[in-house]
Scaffold this active site. Structure first.
Site, PDB file in Angstrom:
ATOM      1  N   HIS A  57      28.431   2.777  58.259  1.00 57.89           N
ATOM      2  CA  HIS A  57      28.378   1.889  57.094  1.00 57.89           C
ATOM      3  C   HIS A  57      29.652   1.057  56.923  1.00 57.89           C
ATOM      4  O   HIS A  57      29.598  -0.159  56.742  1.00 57.89           O
ATOM      5  CB  HIS A  57      28.129   2.693  55.814  1.00 57.89           C
ATOM      6  CG  HIS A  57      26.913   3.569  55.874  1.00 57.89           C
ATOM      7  ND1 HIS A  57      25.770   3.215  56.547  1.00 57.89           N
ATOM      8  CD2 HIS A  57      26.648   4.778  55.330  1.00 57.89           C
ATOM      9  CE1 HIS A  57      24.857   4.178  56.422  1.00 57.89           C
ATOM     10  NE2 HIS A  57      25.375   5.143  55.689  1.00 57.89           N
ATOM     11  N   ARG A  79       3.982  18.529  61.445  1.00 57.15           N
ATOM     12  CA  ARG A  79       3.412  19.748  62.010  1.00 57.15           C
ATOM     13  C   ARG A  79       2.756  20.626  60.960  1.00 57.15           C
ATOM     14  O   ARG A  79       1.977  21.509  61.276  1.00 57.15           O
ATOM     15  CB  ARG A  79       4.527  20.560  62.684  1.00 57.15           C
ATOM     16  CG  ARG A  79       4.723  20.194  64.126  1.00 57.15           C
ATOM     17  CD  ARG A  79       5.725  21.112  64.751  1.00 57.15           C
ATOM     18  NE  ARG A  79       6.866  21.319  63.859  1.00 57.15           N
ATOM     19  CZ  ARG A  79       7.925  22.067  64.166  1.00 57.15           C
ATOM     20  NH1 ARG A  79       7.970  22.678  65.305  1.00 57.15           N
ATOM     21  NH2 ARG A  79       8.928  22.192  63.326  1.00 57.15           N
TER      22      ARG A  79
HETATM   23  C1  BG6 Z   1      24.301   8.156  54.185  1.00 55.82           C
HETATM   24  C2  BG6 Z   1      25.277   9.269  54.368  1.00 55.82           C
HETATM   25  O1  BG6 Z   1      24.141   7.439  55.390  1.00 55.82           O
HETATM   26  O2  BG6 Z   1      24.763   7.280  53.172  1.00 55.82           O
HETATM   27  C3  BG6 Z   1      25.492  10.001  53.066  1.00 55.82           C
HETATM   28  O3  BG6 Z   1      24.788  10.169  55.358  1.00 55.82           O
HETATM   29  C4  BG6 Z   1      25.875   9.037  51.961  1.00 55.82           C
HETATM   30  O4  BG6 Z   1      26.487  10.999  53.213  1.00 55.82           O
HETATM   31  C5  BG6 Z   1      24.904   7.878  51.897  1.00 55.82           C
HETATM   32  O5  BG6 Z   1      25.893   9.747  50.739  1.00 55.82           O
HETATM   33  C6  BG6 Z   1      25.399   6.817  50.928  1.00 55.82           C
HETATM   34  O6  BG6 Z   1      24.399   5.875  50.723  1.00 55.82           O
HETATM   35  P1  BG6 Z   1      24.288   5.072  49.343  1.00 55.82           P
HETATM   36  O7  BG6 Z   1      23.180   4.102  49.584  1.00 55.82           O
HETATM   37  O8  BG6 Z   1      23.969   6.094  48.297  1.00 55.82           O
HETATM   38  O9  BG6 Z   1      25.611   4.428  49.120  1.00 55.82           O
END
Ligand code: BG6
Length: 484
Positions: free
Chosen positions: A240, A51
């Site tokens: 995750h 936007r």
């Molecule tokens: C994200 C979370 O999905 O993954 C974050 O929202 C987190 O809180 C991050 O820090 C971690 O990802 P990576 O790839 O740095 O391990």
């Protein structure tokens, strides 16, 4: 290491929220890296849509700045950077009005793969999907990409799925969990299903328990509002860690194809027992040398949101009956370390007698940093003095084994964005998986709320709350260290 780059089909990638943090920090650098690697065909472009009061040159300047920060190694090459910027377009567009949509239509080519990346809050998914359809922008080769948080609970994730399903087929929807794009996470499948060695032992008969740790040193700065409403359970565990659990626990899919893999992952989630309240520990970090405590960060002195969670899960099926899965994740911990440890049982009988001690094999899969795999085996301690046993690591560091290129594995987004263009959904979450994960997580959170549970404080820079150690100790086990 031989790098084999196969160019993808011609594409138009449109990023809604193009000026946002995710687009600039992750998506654009990933696209630039793939561009420099030669994966882009001649007729491909990325169009930022936002936007903001910008024109194409202004947006290109924003992208150039981001690439200098987040892909500095490649952006130093001015020719490469300029060549990439020629492929970067911009439209000023509003999801809630018709302004800008015709201009966008004019930039697109119906013959190309068309990917709309919804790098915006979930509140805009429905308006964007409606506008895409209203302006006849969805072709047969159209895909949409959405990011987490995919809902806040089961009900909201169902509503989001329904919203998207009203406009797109499931085969067009790419829900990102960036952990699935991490090189070592994919390696987990290669190790399990590409070797004869592990799979016969991969069950409750031989595995004592499994630990999944995702420890972070970072806090939540800049995302206080979101995080205080989410907490570690929603932010990390529901997606995750559960995805890692699925890949570890699932049955071998018949093929490495999207539905075969996702069917197996879904079965794991559906086989998870509800978690007993005494099998879960929540924590909240206090102040430390690296910054203020959680409640000060979020500006809420009574916040009961967890920045750490550890739990014991059970996959109730034939393969895993009786084998605990211990999962933990937290912020502002002593080290950044994501690792999966598979701890095997002791040999059934020691021919060396009690003096030789107890030894068990362990397989560690390090996701980050120092990606690699270590297998702990027991051998004779060299030298005289009788049969003394010692555990040694068979260490496969990918950097050492595969050469310097493997030292910096591609960022997860590089793989995932190219998979969107290729039309491969294997590493993306299906709608039913996301809902099943919420169905497991919701009662846990509801239980905390009903009991007025308050997270245990833990020191910033520590390994988490002491109760998480007790969770293990009660079972006669201990966490494998979080390595600095
Ligand atoms: C994200 C979370 O999905 O993954 C974050 O929202 C987190 O809180 C991050 O820090 C971690 O990802 P990576 O790839 O740095 O391990």
């Amino acid at each position: 290491m031989v790098s084999r780059v196969i160019p993808v089909d011609p594409f138009d990638l449109i990023i809604f929220g193009g000026t946002g943090d995710l687009a600039q920090r992750k998506i654009m650098p990933a696209l630039f890296r793939r561009f420099c690697a030669g994966q882009w065909p001649a007729d491909a472009q990325v169009i930022g849509a936002a936007r903001g009061d910008l024109d194409r040159a202004g947006f290109q300047a924003v992208v150039a700045e981001s690439l200098r920060s987040y892909a500095s190694d490649l952006a130093r090459n001015g020719d490469a950077l300029n060549a990439f910027l020629q492929r970067v377009g911009f439209v000023r567009l509003d999801a809630l009005s018709d302004a800008g949509w015709d201009q966008l239509a004019g930039l697109l080519d119906n013959a190309r793969v068309r990917a709309f990346y919804f790098s915006v809050g979930p509140g805009l998914f429905a308006p964007l999907a409606t506008k895409i359809q209203a302006h006849n922008l969805a072709t047969d080769k159209t895909r949409i990409v959405v990011e987490k948080p995919f809902g806040h609970d089961l009900e909201s994730s169902r509503a989001l799925n329904a919203t998207l399903a009203a406009h797109f087929r499931e085969s067009q929807i790419y829900r990102i969990d960036h952990y699935l794009g991490k090189e070592t996470v994919q390696n987990l499948m290669a190790v399990r299903f590409g070797n004869m060695l592990f799979e016969p032992l991969w069950n409750s008969q031989y595995v004592d328990h499994i630990q999944i740790t995702v420890a972070e040193t970072v806090g939540i700065d800049g995302r206080e509002d979101y995080y205080d409403r989410a907490g570690a359970m929603r932010d990390m565990m529901q997606n995750h860690l559960m995805q890692l659990l699925c890949l570890i626990a699932m049955e071998p899919p018949a093929k490495f194809d999207p539905d075969a893999v996702r069917d197996e992952k879904l079965k794991v989630i559906r086989a998870l027992d509800p978690v007993e309240p005494h099998h879960i520990v929540r924590g909240q970090f206090g102040a430390g040398a690296d910054g203020p405590g959680y409640r000060d960060v979020v500006g809420n002195p009574r916040s009961a949101t967890e920045s750490y969670v550890a739990l014991r899960a059970h996959v109730s099926n034939w393969r895993w009956a009786g084998t605990p899965f211990y999962l933990r994740t937290g912020k502002r911990l002593v080290a950044r370390s994501s690792v999966i440890n598979v701890l095997f049982k002791d040999a059934p009988h020691s021919i060396f007698g009690a003096a030789a001690g107890r030894h068990a094999n362990a397989l560690s899969i390090r996701l980050q940093p120092n990606e690699g795999i270590t297998l702990k085996v027991t051998i004779k301690e060299p030298g005289p003095g009788g049969m003394r046993l010692v555990d040694v690591p068979l260490d496969m560091s990918f950097a050492e084994a595969l050469g310097p290129d493997s030292d910096t594995p591609p960022d997860a987004y590089e793989r995932l964005v190219m998979d969107v263009i290729r039309g491969n959904q294997t590493l993306f979450m299906r709608g039913d998986e996301v809902e099943a994960a919420w169905a497991w997580v919701d009662p846990i959170i509801a239980g905390w709320q009903a009991r007025g549970d308050v997270p245990k404080p833990y020191d910033s820079g520590s390994t988490g709350p002491g109760d998480a150690e007790l969770l293990m100790k009660r079972d006669g086990r201990h966490w494998q260290g979080i390595k600095p």
